[in-house]
Design an enzyme around this catalytic site. Structure first.
Site, PDB file in Angstrom:
ATOM      1  N   LYS A 115       2.096  43.568  70.539  1.00 38.01           N
ATOM      2  CA  LYS A 115       2.159  42.566  69.467  1.00 38.01           C
ATOM      3  C   LYS A 115       2.079  43.228  68.101  1.00 38.01           C
ATOM      4  O   LYS A 115       2.725  42.791  67.152  1.00 38.01           O
ATOM      5  CB  LYS A 115       1.060  41.513  69.629  1.00 38.01           C
ATOM      6  CG  LYS A 115       1.360  40.575  70.773  1.00 38.01           C
ATOM      7  CD  LYS A 115       0.595  39.279  70.717  1.00 38.01           C
ATOM      8  CE  LYS A 115       0.992  38.389  71.886  1.00 38.01           C
ATOM      9  NZ  LYS A 115       0.065  37.301  72.131  1.00 38.01           N
ATOM     10  N   LYS A 197       9.325  41.333  81.128  1.00 42.51           N
ATOM     11  CA  LYS A 197       8.874  40.023  81.623  1.00 42.51           C
ATOM     12  C   LYS A 197       9.571  38.897  80.850  1.00 42.51           C
ATOM     13  O   LYS A 197       9.940  39.084  79.693  1.00 42.51           O
ATOM     14  CB  LYS A 197       7.342  39.899  81.553  1.00 42.51           C
ATOM     15  CG  LYS A 197       6.790  39.551  80.212  1.00 42.51           C
ATOM     16  CD  LYS A 197       5.339  39.058  80.271  1.00 42.51           C
ATOM     17  CE  LYS A 197       4.944  38.663  78.858  1.00 42.51           C
ATOM     18  NZ  LYS A 197       3.640  38.130  78.667  1.00 42.51           N
ATOM     19  N   LYS A 200       8.287  33.988  75.963  1.00 39.32           N
ATOM     20  CA  LYS A 200       8.679  32.981  74.966  1.00 39.32           C
ATOM     21  C   LYS A 200       9.177  33.637  73.691  1.00 39.32           C
ATOM     22  O   LYS A 200       9.870  33.023  72.907  1.00 39.32           O
ATOM     23  CB  LYS A 200       7.550  31.996  74.630  1.00 39.32           C
ATOM     24  CG  LYS A 200       6.220  32.305  75.218  1.00 39.32           C
ATOM     25  CD  LYS A 200       5.173  31.254  74.952  1.00 39.32           C
ATOM     26  CE  LYS A 200       3.817  31.880  75.191  1.00 39.32           C
ATOM     27  NZ  LYS A 200       2.760  31.056  75.589  1.00 39.32           N
TER      28      LYS A 200
END
Ligand code: TYM
Length: 334
Positions: A115, A197, A200
């Site tokens: 992130k 993966k 979103k």
């Protein structure tokens, strides 16, 4: 334990559009475990602001997520479905646990590294201490079991370490939680790049099936899913695209990979992709209809929000009082 039941805690962020990965890796298991445990399912809106959010959109998404929990089959009379920000104990326990967490432990968190790389202009302290808030979520309710996808395992390990460390100093305060990882669907991969993966925040919308995608979009995305040129129908790590489609199919139809391989062994990938598309539609279409129905009933959802926040606060306060006393905070004069 609450009564004669073990406690389950899990949560999901109301950020971005939820994907089939969130459903198959987490929500679906939540529903299947909900009779066996005393369950707390939180919409973890405090976690969401570690990344900059538009306030109106966050509020809307948080409500949509809470509605989705119910639509997926979680009965709010039996399961405590609530917003994390409505229970101040999460932040209070997180602060205390921060003081028992080492910088080195947080530095190792792969989700933080990912992130931070993605949001290089906003590497805030909340993003860094995010796993401590997650530990607080779980330990606040003395959870025995935490159903999550594989990507959350590292955070759960840290939670266990913190609980053990705290118990080592102060005696038996926290229950040590166990992860619950579903047999299939614990790591759904991108349809466009099966080494990543399904997420979103993927920039390529064709890589993810969103829970609110309409049937034609779902069918199209499945049809375009990346496979391989081997042309053999096997469930093998060497064929990650096909492996992922088999996982999705199995999770949607409650079948085993072995069964599916024997049924489709003579068919081409194209035929199987169509079957996957139909299987996903048959799960998501009724879910979307239930969401639409529930959204009309504003006062019902409002009452769930209010009642369950009270219930969550009650249990949160019980743990928090115990912890505050252990660390030496003076008792309140009532
Ligand atoms: P979040 O919101 O990213 O994801 C919610 C749940 O969905 C699972 N998941 C997946 N499972 C399989 N395949 C995928 N592609 C996939 N993508 C997501 C996640 O593993 C998760 O179970 N930090 C958490 C939220 C959280 C939490 C908690 C979870 C906060 N406090 C306490 C459990 C307990 C998160 O960001 O999940």
């Amino acid at each position: 334990m609450i009564g004669d039941k073990k406690v389950l805690f899990s949560g999901m962020q109301a950020t971005g559009n939820l994907t089939l990965g969130n459903y198959l890796g987490a929500l679906k298991n939540w529903v299947s475990l909900s009779d066996e445990y005393e369950c707390f399912y939180s919409v973890v809106d405090m976690h969401s602001i570690t990344i900059r959010q538009d306030p109106a959109i966050l509020r809307k998404r948080a409500r949509a997520l809470l509605t989705l929990y119910i639509a997926a089959g979680l009965d709010p009379e039996k399961n405590c479905i609530y917003y994390q920000s409505h229970v101040s104990g999460h932040a209070e326990l997180a602060w205390i646990l921060n003081c028992f967490t080492y910088m080195g432990e947080l530095n190792r968190m792969t989700q933080f590294k990912d992130k931070a790389a993605k949001h290089a202009d906003n590497i805030n302290a909340g993003l860094f201490t995010y796993p401590v808030l997650m530990a607080a979520d779980i330990l606040l309710y003395q959870a025995d079991v935490v159903p999550v996808g594989i990507d959350q395992m590292q955070h759960l390990e840290l939670t266990r370490d913190l609980a053990q460390r705290f118990n080592g100093i102060y005696g038996d305060v926290f229950t040590i939680p166990e992860a619950y990882i579903g047999k299939v669907g614990a790591k759904i991969m991108s349809l466009q790049d099966p080494s990543k993966k399904m997420s979103k925040s993927d920039e390529n919308p064709n890589g993810s099936i969103y829970l609110m995608d309409d049937p034609d979009t779902i069918r199209r995305k499945c049809k375009r899913a990346v496979t391989d040129s081997l042309g053999e129908f096997r469930y093998s790590d060497e064929q990650p695209g096909l492996h992922n489609l088999i996982d999705i199919f199995c999770a949607c139809t409650n079948r085993t990979p072995k069964d599916v391989v024997s049924e489709f062994s003579g068919s081409g990938y194209g035929q199987f992709k169509e079957a996957v598309g139909e299987a996903v539609v048959s799960v998501l279409d009724p879910l979307q209809k239930r969401v639409a129905e529930l959204e009309k009933d504003k006062s019902y959802i409002d009452s769930v929000i209010k009642n369950n926040a009270e219930k969550a606060n009650y249990y949160a306060q019980k743990t928090l009082r115990k912890v505050q006393k252990k660390v030496g905070f003076p008792e309140k004069i009532r």
